[in-house]
Design an enzyme around this catalytic site. Sequence first.
Site, PDB file in Angstrom:
ATOM      1  N   CYS A   1       0.929  -1.098   0.019  1.00 20.51           N
ATOM      2  CA  CYS A   1       0.055  -0.006   0.000  1.00 20.51           C
ATOM      3  C   CYS A   1       0.967   0.965   0.067  1.00 20.51           C
ATOM      4  CB  CYS A   1      -0.798   0.093   1.278  1.00 20.51           C
ATOM      5  SG  CYS A   1      -1.715   1.495   1.728  1.00 20.51           S
TER       6      CYS A   1
ATOM      7  N   HIS B   1      -8.510  -3.511   2.826  1.00 19.11           N
ATOM      8  CA  HIS B   1      -7.216  -2.799   3.431  1.00 19.11           C
ATOM      9  C   HIS B   1      -7.514  -1.061   3.397  1.00 19.11           C
ATOM     10  CE1 HIS B   1      -3.075  -1.852   4.601  1.00 19.11           C
ATOM     11  NE2 HIS B   1      -3.168  -0.896   3.689  1.00 19.11           N
ATOM     12  N   GLU B   2      -7.964  -0.567   2.110  1.00 18.32           N
ATOM     13  CA  GLU B   2      -7.950   0.902   2.164  1.00 18.32           C
ATOM     14  C   GLU B   2      -9.039   1.304   2.731  1.00 18.32           C
ATOM     15  OE1 GLU B   2      -5.466   2.162   0.984  1.00 18.32           O
ATOM     16  OE2 GLU B   2      -4.512   0.519   0.123  1.00 18.32           O
TER      17      GLU B   2
ATOM     18  N   HIS C   1      -8.236   2.663   6.063  1.00 16.23           N
ATOM     19  CA  HIS C   1      -7.558   4.168   5.856  1.00 16.23           C
ATOM     20  C   HIS C   1      -8.512   5.029   6.008  1.00 16.23           C
ATOM     21  CE1 HIS C   1      -3.485   2.622   6.031  1.00 16.23           C
ATOM     22  NE2 HIS C   1      -3.468   2.239   4.621  1.00 16.23           N
TER      23      HIS C   1
ATOM     24  N   HIS D   1      -1.093   1.776   9.468  1.00 13.08           N
ATOM     25  CA  HIS D   1      -1.013   0.216   9.225  1.00 13.08           C
ATOM     26  C   HIS D   1      -0.552  -0.480  10.758  1.00 13.08           C
ATOM     27  CE1 HIS D   1       0.813   1.615   4.794  1.00 13.08           C
ATOM     28  NE2 HIS D   1      -0.748   0.878   4.888  1.00 13.08           N
TER      29      HIS D   1
HETATM   30 ZN   LIG Z   1      -2.247   1.136   3.730  1.00 11.54          ZN
END
Ligand SMILES: [Zn+2]
Length: 309
Positions: free
Chosen positions: A115, A265-266, A269, A275
């Site tokens: 990422c 994952h995103e 965020h 992370h």
């Molecule tokens: Zn990331």
Amino acid sequence: MQQLINYHQMAHRLSLVLALILLLLPLLSHGKDDRSRPFEFLRHLEGCRKGETVKGLNELKRYLERFGYLNNHKDDDDFDDLLELAIKTYQLNYNLNVTGSLDPETLKQMSLPRCGAPDITNGTTSMRSGKEKKHPHERKTLHTVSRYSFFSGIPRWPPSKTLLTYAFLPGTPVSSMRPVCDRAFQRWAAVSRFRFQETQDYLTADIKISFERGDHGDKYPFDGPGGVLAHAYAPTDGRFHYDADEKWYIGASLDGYDVESVAMHEIGHLLGLGHSSVGNSIMYPSLLMGTQKLKLDQDDIDGIRSLYA
Ligand SMILES: [Zn+2]
Ligand SMILES: *[C@@H]1O[C@H](CO)[C@@H](O)[C@H](O)[C@H]1NC(C)=O
Ligand SMILES: *[C@@H]1O[C@H](CO)[C@@H](O)[C@H](O)[C@H]1NC(C)=O
Ligand SMILES: [Zn+2]
């Protein structure tokens, strides 16, 4: 824009493709090598240590600055104290032996596709080392300690904002992406106070999803095939960019990345998580080709619950 091919269609084509690949393998691997490996420069740095000057170390410094380990680094090839310290912090974050030198394990980890969001924002928060500084006795209870992190300043969606809308940039292959993103959003909704709803109005959507190539108008240009796969912004920005130069698939594939795993994952965020150094967590920064990672780890769940407690 890359094609999205579903796993079953792919399996049908596989035998044919495999035969072809075997025939062409020497040709393909030769031709593809340079373009598909933005982190290729790391290969020449094995064994470097403090005090040495080695061509390519400036690229390593740029890499470490990009992911938050260096700040205003000197653009030279000198292995100085600051570089050693940055490598040690990186090793701590990725559960490697903290040697401060470029051993094979460290270089291997650095070479993995990942990422684009930094591991450390504003020099303060980080995946693991930041916590260790705060809790010097942590090692004793290593297995029970959470590894999630937040962005610097702990940006969050305001308490009243429990419904987040999302939209795809016009031109995105929505019929493929819609079910994928819906599933990913539902998994996060199940463990948080958020609900997610698609909207057609891209401009006013809280979360904006798009495929972007190279330099695409933010400060974080993509790097072609391999290297950085995607990035997303902390609350309340809402931008979620896939690198359009990757081969994207729905499901695990031999030569590309799974859009749904990256969405998982995103979204973390977009909600405010940084992370994590837990290898099985969704918020761990790297994703291997041919893998699918959809299940939220306890570390991810602890992170989102702690952020919005
Ligand atoms: Zn990331
Ligand atoms: C750390 O060092 C030990 C002892 O040298 C070695 O056995 C182990 O494989 C190393 N681990 C990593 C992740 O490099
Ligand atoms: C970054 O850190 C500095 C000093 O600790 C602080 O003043 C500043 O507000 C921080 N910026 C962000 C975006 O968190
Ligand atoms: Zn971007």
